[in-house]
Design a protein around this motif. Sequence first.
Motif, PDB file in Angstrom:
ATOM      1  N   TYR A  19      -5.935   1.890   4.140  1.00 43.90           N
ATOM      2  CA  TYR A  19      -5.388   3.620   4.308  1.00 43.90           C
ATOM      3  C   TYR A  19      -3.988   3.735   4.901  1.00 43.90           C
ATOM      4  O   TYR A  19      -3.076   2.830   5.114  1.00 43.90           O
ATOM      5  CB  TYR A  19      -5.252   4.455   5.492  1.00 43.90           C
ATOM      6  N   GLN A  20      -3.447   3.927   2.945  1.00 43.07           N
ATOM      7  CA  GLN A  20      -1.701   4.462   3.005  1.00 43.07           C
ATOM      8  C   GLN A  20      -1.600   5.696   3.097  1.00 43.07           C
ATOM      9  O   GLN A  20      -2.380   6.700   2.580  1.00 43.07           O
ATOM     10  CB  GLN A  20      -1.249   3.928   1.729  1.00 43.07           C
ATOM     11  N   PRO A  21      -1.227   6.546   4.231  1.00 43.45           N
ATOM     12  CA  PRO A  21      -0.608   7.544   4.156  1.00 43.45           C
ATOM     13  C   PRO A  21       0.042   8.260   2.965  1.00 43.45           C
ATOM     14  O   PRO A  21       0.849   7.709   1.902  1.00 43.45           O
ATOM     15  CB  PRO A  21       0.223   7.774   5.708  1.00 43.45           C
ATOM     16  N   LEU A 119     -11.087  13.890  -3.727  1.00 40.64           N
ATOM     17  CA  LEU A 119     -11.586  12.531  -5.227  1.00 40.64           C
ATOM     18  C   LEU A 119     -10.082  12.276  -5.794  1.00 40.64           C
ATOM     19  O   LEU A 119      -9.586  13.402  -5.860  1.00 40.64           O
ATOM     20  CB  LEU A 119     -13.049  13.046  -5.382  1.00 40.64           C
ATOM     21  N   GLU A 120      -9.801  11.094  -5.894  1.00 37.32           N
ATOM     22  CA  GLU A 120      -9.136  10.324  -6.860  1.00 37.32           C
ATOM     23  C   GLU A 120      -9.620   9.608  -8.258  1.00 37.32           C
ATOM     24  O   GLU A 120     -10.560   8.947  -7.660  1.00 37.32           O
ATOM     25  CB  GLU A 120      -7.358   9.679  -6.623  1.00 37.32           C
ATOM     26  N   ILE A 121      -9.192  10.800  -9.717  1.00 42.03           N
ATOM     27  CA  ILE A 121      -9.970   9.567 -10.852  1.00 42.03           C
ATOM     28  C   ILE A 121      -8.548   9.985 -11.498  1.00 42.03           C
ATOM     29  O   ILE A 121      -7.777  10.288 -11.446  1.00 42.03           O
ATOM     30  CB  ILE A 121     -10.842  10.810 -11.293  1.00 42.03           C
ATOM     31  N   LEU A 149      -5.774  13.939 -10.042  1.00 40.18           N
ATOM     32  CA  LEU A 149      -5.580  12.452 -11.127  1.00 40.18           C
ATOM     33  C   LEU A 149      -4.763  11.629 -10.742  1.00 40.18           C
ATOM     34  O   LEU A 149      -3.141  11.890 -10.741  1.00 40.18           O
ATOM     35  CB  LEU A 149      -4.552  13.454 -12.913  1.00 40.18           C
ATOM     36  N   ASP A 150      -5.767  10.469 -10.925  1.00 40.61           N
ATOM     37  CA  ASP A 150      -4.094   9.324 -10.014  1.00 40.61           C
ATOM     38  C   ASP A 150      -3.973   8.919 -11.352  1.00 40.61           C
ATOM     39  O   ASP A 150      -4.015   8.833 -12.064  1.00 40.61           O
ATOM     40  CB  ASP A 150      -5.732   8.309  -9.381  1.00 40.61           C
ATOM     41  N   ASP A 151      -3.013   7.789 -11.304  1.00 39.46           N
ATOM     42  CA  ASP A 151      -2.194   7.321 -12.049  1.00 39.46           C
ATOM     43  C   ASP A 151      -1.399   8.197 -13.197  1.00 39.46           C
ATOM     44  O   ASP A 151      -1.939   7.595 -14.480  1.00 39.46           O
ATOM     45  CB  ASP A 151      -3.002   5.827 -12.720  1.00 39.46           C
ATOM     46  N   PHE A 152      -1.107   9.630 -12.992  1.00 37.11           N
ATOM     47  CA  PHE A 152      -1.410  10.422 -14.100  1.00 37.11           C
ATOM     48  C   PHE A 152      -0.004   9.444 -15.287  1.00 37.11           C
ATOM     49  O   PHE A 152       1.246   9.161 -14.713  1.00 37.11           O
ATOM     50  CB  PHE A 152      -0.936  11.679 -13.141  1.00 37.11           C
ATOM     51  N   GLU A 207       3.974   8.649  -6.612  1.00 37.51           N
ATOM     52  CA  GLU A 207       3.097   7.333  -6.753  1.00 37.51           C
ATOM     53  C   GLU A 207       4.550   6.377  -6.192  1.00 37.51           C
ATOM     54  O   GLU A 207       5.777   6.651  -6.998  1.00 37.51           O
ATOM     55  CB  GLU A 207       2.317   7.214  -6.642  1.00 37.51           C
ATOM     56  N   GLY A 208       4.067   5.809  -5.503  1.00 39.02           N
ATOM     57  CA  GLY A 208       5.199   4.544  -5.676  1.00 39.02           C
ATOM     58  C   GLY A 208       7.091   4.521  -5.076  1.00 39.02           C
ATOM     59  O   GLY A 208       7.579   3.693  -5.325  1.00 39.02           O
ATOM     60  N   VAL A 209       7.116   5.587  -4.659  1.00 36.75           N
ATOM     61  CA  VAL A 209       8.490   5.502  -3.532  1.00 36.75           C
ATOM     62  C   VAL A 209       8.866   4.456  -3.313  1.00 36.75           C
ATOM     63  O   VAL A 209       7.886   4.333  -1.964  1.00 36.75           O
ATOM     64  CB  VAL A 209       8.452   7.082  -3.312  1.00 36.75           C
ATOM     65  N   GLU A 210       9.361   3.441  -3.525  1.00 34.71           N
ATOM     66  CA  GLU A 210      10.035   2.091  -2.782  1.00 34.71           C
ATOM     67  C   GLU A 210      11.467   2.445  -2.529  1.00 34.71           C
ATOM     68  O   GLU A 210      11.978   1.510  -1.096  1.00 34.71           O
ATOM     69  CB  GLU A 210       9.525   1.078  -3.932  1.00 34.71           C
ATOM     70  N   ASN A 211      12.353   3.371  -2.440  1.00 30.64           N
ATOM     71  CA  ASN A 211      13.652   2.962  -2.121  1.00 30.64           C
ATOM     72  C   ASN A 211      14.008   5.114  -1.499  1.00 30.64           C
ATOM     73  O   ASN A 211      14.153   5.543  -2.258  1.00 30.64           O
ATOM     74  CB  ASN A 211      14.432   2.465  -2.572  1.00 30.64           C
ATOM     75  N   GLY A 228       4.627   5.428  -0.557  1.00 29.95           N
ATOM     76  CA  GLY A 228       4.920   4.240  -1.501  1.00 29.95           C
ATOM     77  C   GLY A 228       5.163   3.709  -0.068  1.00 29.95           C
ATOM     78  O   GLY A 228       5.018   3.692   1.036  1.00 29.95           O
ATOM     79  N   PHE A 229       5.875   2.775  -0.811  1.00 31.90           N
ATOM     80  CA  PHE A 229       6.255   1.750   0.455  1.00 31.90           C
ATOM     81  C   PHE A 229       7.284   1.778   1.209  1.00 31.90           C
ATOM     82  O   PHE A 229       7.236   1.040   2.731  1.00 31.90           O
ATOM     83  CB  PHE A 229       6.399  -0.233  -0.111  1.00 31.90           C
ATOM     84  N   LEU A 230       7.965   3.180   0.641  1.00 34.59           N
ATOM     85  CA  LEU A 230       8.932   3.046   1.708  1.00 34.59           C
ATOM     86  C   LEU A 230       8.883   3.623   3.389  1.00 34.59           C
ATOM     87  O   LEU A 230       9.274   3.401   3.917  1.00 34.59           O
ATOM     88  CB  LEU A 230      10.068   3.911   1.114  1.00 34.59           C
TER      89      LEU A 230
END
Length: 267
Positions: A19-21, A119-121, A149-152, A207-211, A228-230
């Motif tokens: 799981y990724q919150p 649901l994510e598509i 809508l994922d990876d928009f 998505e993908g917030v890293e800093n 994201g990983f941050l």
Amino acid sequence: MNASDLRKAIEVSEFSVCYQPRFSLETGAPRAAEALVRWGERRPGVFIPEMERNGNIRAVTMFVVQTVCAHIHRIQENLGCCPRISLNISPVLFCDKDFIANLRSIIAEQGIPPSMIELEITESAVAHDFLSVVKSAKIVREDGHDLALDDFGTGFSGLRYLDMIPASIIKLDRHFVGGLGKRKTCDVIVASVAHLASETGMITVAEGVENRAQLKAVTDLGYDEVQGFLMAKPMPFLEFVAFLSKHLPQKRAATTPQLHNCALVSC
Ligand code: G
Ligand code: MN
């Protein structure tokens, strides 16, 4: 892998769900979490497309749905509430009305309110079979699921998809967040998607917030939520429960006997 080997692999727990919150930028609290299937050390970016091609994705997605339902009950029993959980649904499955009916009956049998499961598509779903996607999207929204809508921004179908599909959440692809402050196009796209979503009443997830610079930029632009990983990496179930017990308001004492009769509570 043939169908019987796959069944065995599922039975002997070769697969698991991490799981990724996702966090609210308004309150800082976890608002939802994305369920991500894992197959030992194998890379999901490799085995998932392979399973989409050979048809195994159906059984694996069913395993994920069953596992997530069981996990929601366990979290609820331990913590008194559970954040919403989002499931990634492959284009080929989302277009299939039997799959959608199956999903509905599993969730109902497990007594989970559809509003607890998003649901994510991905946009590539739309390239797959636009009319079926629109049909399924209407059904799952009527059932009470949120639809993301994922990876928009990475697909091919462009804005028609936004116009025709009754989605409630936009998850902006990490590519654009990664380009913030580096490329003008990314700055403009991230800002435009925030504007577009707020004008149409959709929830925006970066998505993908890293800093910290990316976090500040998407906060300033008015994004509703971040992943994201941050903030948090995908984690196995037990780690996720420990994480939630630190970060969620506890609504009820753990293992209250009458809890099993209560409606599930989303945080
Ligand atoms: O396509 P989708 O958004 O469903 O992909 C989820 C995947 O993205 C997960 O496998 C997860 O490990 C990965 N991921 C989540 N957050 C980050 C991040 O901040 N940076 C990168 N590079 N990958 C991430
Ligand atoms: Mn996703």
